[in-house]
Write an enzyme that holds these catalytic residues in place. Structure first.
Site, mmCIF file in Angstrom:
data_model
loop_
_atom_site.group_PDB
_atom_site.id
_atom_site.type_symbol
_atom_site.label_atom_id
_atom_site.label_comp_id
_atom_site.label_asym_id
_atom_site.label_seq_id
_atom_site.Cartn_x
_atom_site.Cartn_y
_atom_site.Cartn_z
ATOM 1 N N ALA A 77 0.715 -1.410 -0.140
ATOM 2 C CA ALA A 77 0.200 -0.062 -0.188
ATOM 3 C C ALA A 77 0.779 1.097 -0.072
ATOM 4 O O ALA A 77 0.507 2.522 -0.385
ATOM 5 C CB ALA A 77 -0.890 0.014 1.276
ATOM 6 N N THR A 78 2.139 1.205 0.737
ATOM 7 C CA THR A 78 2.885 2.461 0.599
ATOM 8 C C THR A 78 3.204 2.694 -0.768
ATOM 9 O O THR A 78 3.084 3.952 -0.945
ATOM 10 C CB THR A 78 4.135 2.269 1.589
ATOM 11 O OG1 THR A 78 3.704 2.040 2.674
ATOM 12 C CG2 THR A 78 5.125 3.378 1.437
ATOM 13 N N ASN A 156 -5.548 3.547 11.107
ATOM 14 C CA ASN A 156 -4.792 2.581 11.512
ATOM 15 C C ASN A 156 -4.607 2.480 13.087
ATOM 16 O O ASN A 156 -4.294 1.300 13.305
ATOM 17 C CB ASN A 156 -3.593 2.248 10.592
ATOM 18 C CG ASN A 156 -2.636 3.524 11.082
ATOM 19 O OD1 ASN A 156 -3.360 4.527 10.612
ATOM 20 N ND2 ASN A 156 -1.444 3.003 11.235
ATOM 21 N N GLN A 184 -6.840 -0.492 6.025
ATOM 22 C CA GLN A 184 -7.851 -1.026 6.939
ATOM 23 C C GLN A 184 -9.098 -1.523 6.791
ATOM 24 O O GLN A 184 -9.869 -1.970 7.683
ATOM 25 C CB GLN A 184 -7.502 -0.150 8.211
ATOM 26 C CG GLN A 184 -5.950 0.122 8.633
ATOM 27 C CD GLN A 184 -5.194 -1.046 9.372
ATOM 28 O OE1 GLN A 184 -5.902 -2.186 9.617
ATOM 29 N NE2 GLN A 184 -4.075 -1.310 9.319
ATOM 30 N N SER A 201 -3.949 -3.272 0.820
ATOM 31 C CA SER A 201 -2.899 -4.237 0.970
ATOM 32 C C SER A 201 -3.206 -5.611 1.295
ATOM 33 O O SER A 201 -4.403 -5.752 2.099
ATOM 34 C CB SER A 201 -2.104 -3.612 2.023
ATOM 35 O OG SER A 201 -0.967 -4.400 2.501
ATOM 36 N N HIS A 203 -1.922 -8.033 3.121
ATOM 37 C CA HIS A 203 -1.580 -8.617 4.456
ATOM 38 C C HIS A 203 -2.388 -8.333 5.615
ATOM 39 O O HIS A 203 -2.329 -8.621 6.585
ATOM 40 C CB HIS A 203 -0.113 -8.501 4.767
ATOM 41 C CG HIS A 203 0.485 -7.258 5.066
ATOM 42 N ND1 HIS A 203 0.469 -6.844 6.405
ATOM 43 C CD2 HIS A 203 0.624 -6.273 4.610
ATOM 44 C CE1 HIS A 203 1.036 -5.639 6.797
ATOM 45 N NE2 HIS A 203 1.221 -5.253 5.545
ATOM 46 N N THR A 239 8.538 -7.595 -12.759
ATOM 47 C CA THR A 239 7.932 -8.686 -12.661
ATOM 48 C C THR A 239 7.016 -9.073 -11.520
ATOM 49 O O THR A 239 7.399 -8.866 -10.358
ATOM 50 C CB THR A 239 8.931 -9.943 -12.703
ATOM 51 O OG1 THR A 239 9.736 -9.608 -13.972
ATOM 52 C CG2 THR A 239 8.279 -11.318 -13.068
ATOM 53 N N CYS A 321 4.376 0.941 11.739
ATOM 54 C CA CYS A 321 5.193 1.488 11.076
ATOM 55 C C CYS A 321 5.965 2.509 11.553
ATOM 56 O O CYS A 321 7.155 2.844 10.926
ATOM 57 C CB CYS A 321 4.208 2.041 9.835
ATOM 58 S SG CYS A 321 3.355 0.995 8.886
#
Length: 375
Positions: A77-78, A156, A184, A201, A203, A239, A321
């Site tokens: 996401a960053t 978050n 989130q 994201s 994860h 890739t 983070c």
């Protein structure tokens, strides 16, 4: 063997879903399985089969997005947020104003502050003590020289759900684009249907780490941040990993199928946690909130010491983070909390695989340590 700690840090990352792992495994094959390791950008048969797996995953994720857009896979996401913010601005010139919230994730906040050093005007909208933005203040800030408005769907750190649909409408009325950080909230809350870009994201929805995505509405012009082979619609060279894409897709499909069940489960867990932590104060609105995030404080508590004392529970004092930065939480500070209150706050995150028994046992350990510390 020591017992596994009770995991209550779902905002940092979520356990990998078995269904996601199963979707990844065919694409992690060794030398005997060409289709498992072929480059999805190659024109031969194994490459085409790998590419097909990527497109299946893309479709599974896009099924949860608004209609009329395309998904761009990224490393997380960053990167997606950086691509959205920095990539959209050239086409929006001469507009140079960016409006966002003081409580945004560092991926948005720090990118905007860097752009301020590049002659862009950045407005950080304040929030109230409940963590919510004042729409009248936002409306006044979103002027006709605004290029982009960016807001997080679910915060978050405190779980507060912002009125993103209203912010998107204000942006469009001023001729600006609207970017939603839905990391989130994806699979847990209603996405803003009028957003121009949405970052997510894997994860955070029980998928693998190392992959995220930016959804952009058809017609939104972007400049790439990464140049090279021109993959991902010419916007993100490099890739792709069919395994990561497949795991992401399976996690998104599962999130869509189980959303109501997951939300009911976390609401039940939140109710139990609030009963157990009676007397603690909740940071941020309880009404406008994702139930799987509880940010709590107790006056006089030293959270750094508490975390050291309660090794059998994995919880946090805020964003993973920023946990090593040494900076106080900018989110809790934006709520108007004094530094002592910020230092006495903990974040409990729970979700699909958390049990009531785990909430009970974790609360007992945390409360006992807090009582011993404060006396």
């Amino acid at each position: 063997m020591a017992a596994q700690p009770i995991y209550l840090d779902y905002q940092a990352t979520t356990p990998l879903a078995p269904e996601s792992l199963a979707a990844m495994q065919p694409w992690l094959g060794g030398p005997e399985s060409i289709s498992g390791w072929a480059n999805p950008h190659s024109a031969h048969g194994p490459g085409r089969r790998a590419a097909a797996a990527v497109e299946v995953a893309r479709g599974q994720i896009e099924a949860l997005m608004p209609p009329g857009g395309q998904l761009i896979f990224t490393s997380g996401a960053t990167e997606a947020l950086n691509l959205a913010i920095r990539g959209a601005l050239p086409a929006l010139a001469p507009r140079r104003r960016i409006v966002t919230l003081a409580t945004e994730h560092a991926a948005v906040r720090d990118t905007c502050l860097w752009l301020e050093s590049q002659a862009h005007e950045v407005v950080l909208l304040p929030v109230g003590g409940d963590g919510l933005v004042d729409l009248d203040v936002a409306r006044a800030a979103i002027t006709t020289d605004t290029a982009l408005v960016a807001a997080m769907l679910v915060n978050n750190e405190i779980g507060v759900i912002q009125p993103v649909e209203a912010l998107a409408q204000m942006a469009h009325q001023a001729g600006a684009l609207f970017l939603c950080d839905a990391v989130q909230g994806f699979g847990r809350a209603s996405l803003p249907q009028s957003a121009d870009m949405i970052a997510i994201s894997a994860h955070k929805i029980h998928g693998p780490k190392g992959i995220g995505a930016l959804w952009r509405r058809d017609g939104v012009a972007l400049e790439p941040l990464i140049h090279g082979g021109g993959q991902e619609q010419g916007l993100r060279s490099g890739t792709l990993s069919p395994a990561l894409c497949a795991g992401f897709g399976a996690a998104a499909r599962l999130a869509g199928e189980q959303m109501e069940r997951d939300l009911a489960h976390v609401a039940m867990l939140q109710k139990r946690a609030l009963e157990l932590f009676a007397g603690w104060q909740v940071n941020g609105s309880l009404e406008h909130r994702y139930a799987g995030n509880l940010n709590l404080r107790r006056d006089g508590l030293d959270v750094a010491r508490l975390m050291s004392d309660v090794r059998r529970v994995a919880f946090s004092a805020g964003s993973a983070c920023a946990s090593g930065s040494g900076r106080p939480s900018h989110v809790l500070t934006a709520l108007g909390l004094p530094s002592a209150a910020v230092r006495s706050s903990i974040r409990l995150g729970f979700g699909r695989y958390t049990s009531v028994d785990e909430i009970d046992r974790a609360a007992h350990l945390i409360l006992d340590a807090a009582d011993r510390q404060i006396g």
